[in-house]
Design a protein around this motif. Structure first.
Motif, PDB file in Angstrom:
ATOM      1  N   SER A   7      -8.891   6.365 -15.183  1.00 38.94           N
ATOM      2  CA  SER A   7     -10.185   6.005 -15.080  1.00 38.94           C
ATOM      3  C   SER A   7     -11.501   6.766 -15.492  1.00 38.94           C
ATOM      4  N   ASN A   9       1.783   8.290   3.280  1.00 37.35           N
ATOM      5  CA  ASN A   9       2.865   7.370   3.027  1.00 37.35           C
ATOM      6  C   ASN A   9       1.985   6.411   2.179  1.00 37.35           C
ATOM      7  N   LEU A  29      -1.593   1.821  -9.528  1.00 33.39           N
ATOM      8  CA  LEU A  29      -2.577   1.836  -9.062  1.00 33.39           C
ATOM      9  C   LEU A  29      -2.913   3.137  -9.012  1.00 33.39           C
ATOM     10  N   ILE A  30      -2.378   4.225  -8.907  1.00 37.02           N
ATOM     11  CA  ILE A  30      -2.253   5.658  -8.921  1.00 37.02           C
ATOM     12  C   ILE A  30      -2.806   6.133 -10.356  1.00 37.02           C
ATOM     13  N   ILE A  60      -6.187   4.850 -11.515  1.00 34.25           N
ATOM     14  CA  ILE A  60      -7.775   5.433 -11.015  1.00 34.25           C
ATOM     15  C   ILE A  60      -7.474   6.793 -10.838  1.00 34.25           C
ATOM     16  N   CYS A  61      -6.372   7.505 -11.882  1.00 38.47           N
ATOM     17  CA  CYS A  61      -6.351   9.142 -12.353  1.00 38.47           C
ATOM     18  C   CYS A  61      -6.959   8.901 -14.032  1.00 38.47           C
ATOM     19  N   SER A  66       2.853   3.134  -7.781  1.00 40.02           N
ATOM     20  CA  SER A  66       2.147   4.599  -9.437  1.00 40.02           C
ATOM     21  C   SER A  66       0.930   3.731 -10.284  1.00 40.02           C
ATOM     22  N   LEU A  91     -12.303   6.193 -10.701  1.00 43.90           N
ATOM     23  CA  LEU A  91     -13.404   7.927 -10.672  1.00 43.90           C
ATOM     24  C   LEU A  91     -14.362   7.364 -10.806  1.00 43.90           C
ATOM     25  N   VAL A 139      -1.679   4.528   0.087  1.00 45.16           N
ATOM     26  CA  VAL A 139      -2.412   4.562  -0.177  1.00 45.16           C
ATOM     27  C   VAL A 139      -3.452   3.692  -0.221  1.00 45.16           C
ATOM     28  N   CYS A 189       0.846  -1.095   0.042  1.00 48.00           N
ATOM     29  CA  CYS A 189       0.121   0.389  -0.420  1.00 48.00           C
ATOM     30  C   CYS A 189       0.721   1.210  -0.022  1.00 48.00           C
ATOM     31  N   VAL A 240       2.783   4.372  -0.966  1.00 47.22           N
ATOM     32  CA  VAL A 240       3.111   5.133  -2.132  1.00 47.22           C
ATOM     33  C   VAL A 240       3.609   4.929  -3.522  1.00 47.22           C
TER      34      VAL A 240
END
Lengths: 207, 207
Positions: free
Chosen positions: A203, B164, A196-197, A200-201, A194, B128, B166, A188, A190
């Protein structure tokens, strides 16, 4: 979309802290975890199989691996080489699976230089007095050896600051549970999320 | 020997990701965890009690807390002040117990400036698109508000790099389990284990 990279988990600590038992229990209770098999130039002992206990290689092959930087760490012990081949570890991690390796303090520090993104866990006894008791119980060492090993353990405790985590081996199941929590938490972080993030962005249009 | 300091856990994320539900479930399944109660100058609503839902204070008292740097963060919303008193948090942590607080992204960033040793967890929706569905389902917002909130969520996703960890809120129990693993792992971090390490090192003579 690439899968999230797996994690290299390095279990280390002073000798006699039970890191071998912890490693076995961790592998048993976490079936997708891979064990990093060391390469060695020593001969197979009875019952040992290539690719299970070790990768058995010739000295010539081993020296080639050294010169081609194919090892995360290596050492020479009583005229034989021992080392951690990088290719096997890299391959599993690229598949998004995790690898554990159990190694002494010197080896762990060398791996950290080449692979700082690993998770370095230092296994410690509840106290150095307890460690002495455990070593005495084994009763395979001479008193001089026990003294020497305890001296080393004290000195090695200073190495803990090169690690990410410290886990007390008071009870094996509790120590294994902590290591599993560490792996889950690291997944999990951060720094490791990268993909995963960005998923999501990105999506908004597809979600 | 001092007890190991507790951990301040900051749960944050774009609005609509369910961080409130996660916080409640976390508190329910982790009885020793304390909830950080905010201070506010707004009047208590029916059923709200001082020291349970909020610390209700006068504007004068609140301004004193600001000027004396007694707040980890504060904000003014529609003419009322809201903030996180530092003293309550410090006291629980000094007792070796953990505190959780749930706060918006702006508040979390302010807390991080004053309390970098906290554990900052960003709760995100699986996508999102999923967040949009959740906001639509609530059906309390106008379409314009929903658009605005989604726009904010996209912008807020960039804030994740100040955190830290997500955690994807796909299923609440899974998200809560991850947060519990994070807390357990943080307790094993070398940075938080200096007391444990010196205890082990000093145990040679006493152990």
């Amino acid at each position: 979309m690439m899968a999230q990279q797996g994690i290299l988990i390095v279990l280390s600590g002073p000798s006699g802290t039970g890191k071998g038992t912890i490693c076995q229990e961790l592998l048993r209770s976490y079936p997708n975890l891979h064990y990093s098999i060391s390469a060695t130039t020593r001969s197979p002992r009875f019952g040992e199989a290539n690719g299970v206990n070790y990768w058995f290689t010739s000295k010539e092959e081993f020296r080639t691996m050294i010169s081609e930087d194919q090892l995360l760490e290596w050492a020479e012990v009583y005229g034989n080489y021992y080392g951690t081949p990088r290719r096997y570890v890299d391959q599993i991690l690229a598949d998004g699976e995790d690898v554990v390796l159990e190694i002494d303090t010197q080896g762990a520090i060398k791996i950290k230089e080449k692979f700082p993104q690993g998770v370095f866990i230092y296994i410690v006894p509840p106290s150095l007095g307890e460690l002495a008791k455990r070593i005495y119980k084994r009763a395979t060492d001479t008193p001089e050896n026990i003294e020497r090993r305890l001296g080393c353990a004290t000195a090695e405790m200073n190495q803990v600051y090169s690690y990410n985590y410290v886990v007390v081996n008071d009870e094996v199941p509790a120590a294994v549970a902590k290591i599993k929590a560490i792996i889950e938490a690291e997944k999990c972080s951060v720094a490791r999320s990268s993909e995963l993030i960005s998923k999501i962005c990105n999506s908004v249009c597809n979600g």
